[in-house]
Design a protein around this motif. Structure first.
Motif, PDB file in Angstrom:
ATOM      1  N   GLU A 254     -93.659   1.657  -4.222  1.00 44.97           N
ATOM      2  CA  GLU A 254     -93.084   0.890  -5.347  1.00 44.97           C
ATOM      3  C   GLU A 254     -93.956   1.029  -6.592  1.00 44.97           C
ATOM      4  OE1 GLU A 254     -93.103  -3.169  -4.036  1.00 44.97           O
ATOM      5  OE2 GLU A 254     -92.369  -2.674  -2.035  1.00 44.97           O
ATOM      6  N   PRO A 255     -93.377   1.466  -7.718  1.00 48.86           N
ATOM      7  CA  PRO A 255     -94.176   1.483  -8.947  1.00 48.86           C
ATOM      8  C   PRO A 255     -94.758   0.093  -9.207  1.00 48.86           C
ATOM      9  CG  PRO A 255     -92.109   2.620  -9.287  1.00 48.86           C
ATOM     10  CD  PRO A 255     -92.018   1.961  -7.928  1.00 48.86           C
TER      11      PRO A 255
ATOM     12  N   LYS B  61     -96.835  -0.113   0.823  1.00 51.17           N
ATOM     13  CA  LYS B  61     -96.840  -1.175   1.831  1.00 51.17           C
ATOM     14  C   LYS B  61     -96.364  -0.594   3.158  1.00 51.17           C
ATOM     15  CE  LYS B  61     -95.421  -4.449  -1.725  1.00 51.17           C
ATOM     16  NZ  LYS B  61     -94.331  -5.293  -2.271  1.00 51.17           N
TER      17      LYS B  61
HETATM   18  C1  LIG Z   1     -99.262  -8.303  -6.150  1.00 50.62           C
HETATM   19  C2  LIG Z   1     -98.154  -7.315  -5.852  1.00 50.62           C
HETATM   20  C3  LIG Z   1     -97.628  -6.511  -6.855  1.00 50.62           C
HETATM   21  N1  LIG Z   1     -96.651  -5.641  -6.511  1.00 50.62           N
HETATM   22  N2  LIG Z   1     -95.945  -4.759  -7.295  1.00 50.62           N
HETATM   23  C4  LIG Z   1     -95.063  -4.162  -6.480  1.00 50.62           C
HETATM   24  N3  LIG Z   1     -94.191  -3.205  -6.882  1.00 50.62           N
HETATM   25  N4  LIG Z   1     -95.176  -4.626  -5.218  1.00 50.62           N
HETATM   26  C5  LIG Z   1     -96.150  -5.573  -5.230  1.00 50.62           C
HETATM   27  N5  LIG Z   1     -96.629  -6.349  -4.234  1.00 50.62           N
HETATM   28  C6  LIG Z   1     -97.630  -7.216  -4.534  1.00 50.62           C
HETATM   29  O1  LIG Z   1     -98.190  -8.031  -3.606  1.00 50.62           O
HETATM   30  C7  LIG Z   1     -97.761  -7.838  -2.199  1.00 50.62           C
HETATM   31  C8  LIG Z   1     -98.901  -8.390  -1.340  1.00 50.62           C
HETATM   32  C9  LIG Z   1     -96.481  -8.593  -1.944  1.00 50.62           C
END
Ligand SMILES: Cc1c[n+]2nc(N)[nH]c2nc1OC(C)C
Length: 323
Positions: free
Chosen positions: A113-114, A290
């Motif tokens: 995911e960008p 992830k």
């Molecule tokens: C802080 C964060 C930021 N972002 N940005 C994306 N695209 N996914 C994502 N996941 C995050 O935290 C995961 C631990 C859910």
């Protein structure tokens, strides 16, 4: 009378649908003038019958009187940050750390995911209606920015369909697309007002307004990237499929998100996004990878402040434009 109430329901459904086509799919079915005409009709009926106004009515985007301050909200599930990787070695070390904790034959797939350069927010939907929005804050406690988030047209006030959970917390990034940022700064320059250094500051500044009419005038958007609280329905067992579910309920999902079968696909995806970074309509500061299978995420858990199952692979800082 029935026919006016029926007309009201019909108008709300039409405006919600056309709003979704315009703000989420970026593919409007009707001209703006037609949308405005429908909205004027809705506003006229609601002015006649204020007792029939509902919080999820398309007319209820822009709040009323400015707030004196933001109340605090305690996240039911902490909103954590991410560990960073800056080169392939650190990415491989991330993968090794997680493989060491899984059965040897375990095949691990990923979701790529960008990482948008905006502001993380939490949206709470109860019985399909947006009831609360909060900033990440310190991860445990954030600010209640519900009235400001309601002005973001790509965020649904009501989820589509009816197969959503009774309570659903959606987490994602509020951001300002590059084009909107440039236009905002151009207008500010013309008016002798202060300009923003970058889209991230512009998004943060716009969300922190006590007067939601100012927020409503800013070109903000949103992409969902995870789920927090879920009650009343079992969601899909993979990160990627959960994001597709959110998309199905009317929440915007970044079109660049991909399922990735192995670490080689992860590196190829990172390189591809890195090459196209300058031409994306929004600023990103990396790509988040992830573990896609939720049961493996649960098994891997978190260390102190960040999950073992996710990493943000950052790009080198963009050389600042010299004006
Ligand atoms: C802080 C964060 C930021 N972002 N940005 C994306 N695209 N996914 C994502 N996941 C995050 O935290 C995961 C631990 C859910």
């Amino acid at each position: 009378s029935l026919d006016i109430q029926q007309q009201l329901t019909e108008l709300r459904q039409q405006l919600t649908y056309h709003g979704y086509r315009y703000y989420v799919e970026d593919n409007p079915e009707i001209p703006d003038a037609e949308y405005d005409r429908l909205m004027q009709q809705l506003l006229a009926i609601e002015a006649e019958h204020p007792e029939w106004v509902t919080t999820d009515s398309p007319s209820q985007r822009v709040g009323g009187t400015p707030l004196n301050g933001f109340s605090q909200i305690k996240h039911e599930i902490p909103m954590l940050s991410l560990d960073n990787a800056f080169d392939d070695e650190e990415l491989k070390a991330f993968e090794k750390r997680l493989l060491d904790r899984l059965p040897t034959e375990q095949q691990v797939t990923y979701c790529g995911e960008p990482k948008l350069d905006g502001l993380a927010v939490s949206l709470m939907y109860e019985n399909g209606v947006l009831t609360q929005a909060a900033t990440r804050g310190d991860g445990t406690t954030g600010e209640n920015i519900t009235t400001n988030v309601r002005t973001i047209r790509s965020i649904p006030l009501k989820l589509r369909g009816d197969d959503w959970p009774a309570r659903l917390e959606v987490r994602g990034e509020v951001f300002m697309p590059k084009a909107g940022f440039d236009a905002l700064n151009e207008r500010a320059l013309k008016k002798g007002e202060k300009t923003f250094a970058n889209p991230r500051n512009a998004a943060a500044g716009s969300l922190r307004q006590l007067d939601s009419k100012i927020t409503a005038s800013r070109p903000l958007s949103f992409y969902a990237y995870s789920v927090g609280v879920v009650e009343g329905l079992e969601l899909a067992p993979s990160q990627y499929d959960r994001l597709l579910q959110l998309k199905g309920w009317g929440l915007p999902m970044c079109p660049e998100i991909r399922p990735l079968n192995n670490i080689e696909a992860v590196i190829a995806y990172y390189q591809d996004i890195g090459e196209r970074r300058g031409s994306l309509p929004y600023e990103i500061d990396g790509v988040v990878f992830k573990v896609d299978t939720m049961s493996l995420q649960e098994r891997l858990g978190f260390v102190a402040r960040a999950p073992r199952w996710a990493i943000a692979y950052k790009f080198p800082a963009q050389e600042e434009m010299t004006v």
